[in-house]
Design a protein around this motif. Structure first.
Motif, PDB file in Angstrom:
ATOM      1  N   UNK A  38       0.837  -1.191   0.000  1.00  0.00           N
ATOM      2  CA  UNK A  38       0.000   0.000   0.000  1.00  0.00           C
ATOM      3  C   UNK A  38       0.878   1.248   0.000  1.00  0.00           C
ATOM      4  N   UNK A  39       0.398   2.312  -0.637  1.00  0.00           N
ATOM      5  CA  UNK A  39       1.136   3.566  -0.686  1.00  0.00           C
ATOM      6  C   UNK A  39       1.133   4.310   0.638  1.00  0.00           C
ATOM      7  N   UNK A  40       0.132   4.030   1.498  1.00  0.00           N
ATOM      8  CA  UNK A  40       0.090   4.660   2.828  1.00  0.00           C
ATOM      9  C   UNK A  40       1.084   3.944   3.740  1.00  0.00           C
ATOM     10  N   UNK A  41       1.863   4.697   4.470  1.00  0.00           N
ATOM     11  CA  UNK A  41       2.916   4.097   5.293  1.00  0.00           C
ATOM     12  C   UNK A  41       2.384   3.268   6.458  1.00  0.00           C
ATOM     13  N   UNK A  42       1.222   3.636   6.987  1.00  0.00           N
ATOM     14  CA  UNK A  42       0.704   2.936   8.160  1.00  0.00           C
ATOM     15  C   UNK A  42      -0.102   1.688   7.800  1.00  0.00           C
ATOM     16  N   UNK A  66      -6.332  -4.352   3.434  1.00  0.00           N
ATOM     17  CA  UNK A  66      -6.203  -2.934   3.776  1.00  0.00           C
ATOM     18  C   UNK A  66      -6.875  -2.651   5.116  1.00  0.00           C
ATOM     19  N   UNK A  67      -6.351  -1.668   5.799  1.00  0.00           N
ATOM     20  CA  UNK A  67      -7.072  -1.065   6.904  1.00  0.00           C
ATOM     21  C   UNK A  67      -7.564   0.277   6.384  1.00  0.00           C
TER      22      UNK A  67
END
Length: 96
Positions: A38-42, A66-67
């Protein structure tokens, strides 16, 4: 989930990106393996697609969902042919 080859798996991932409005980043891509994060770090999302040893083709080996990482409309994976394919399927299923 199984695919004919890596090219078909890549196209399916591009359609997934458009449908879910998420950003995926290619970690590794060659003739036998395809890995996205995922592109989001978290976000812990991970997708690993590789060759089957017993049957022809490739399949998903690892998938971490995903979250809530938010919606994004800017993704470098999506190109004009993916957009055309995405809307072609939608228009054919519901022309009105």
């Amino acid at each position: 989930m199984a695919f004919k080859d890596i090219a078909e798996a890549k196209q399916s991932c591009k359609l997934y990106v458009m449908a879910k409005k998420v950003e995926l980043v290619v970690v590794k891509s060659d003739k036998t393996i395809l890995r996205y994060k995922c592109g989001a770090e978290c976000c812990p999302f991970l997708l690993l697609i590789s060759e089957n040893l017993t049957t022809p083709g490739v399949s998903v080996k690892t998938r971490v969902d995903h979250i809530e990482c938010g919606t994004t409309y800017d993704n470098s994976l999506v190109d004009y042919s993916t957009i055309a394919l995405y809307f072609k399927e939608k228009l054919q299923s519901d022309p009105k």
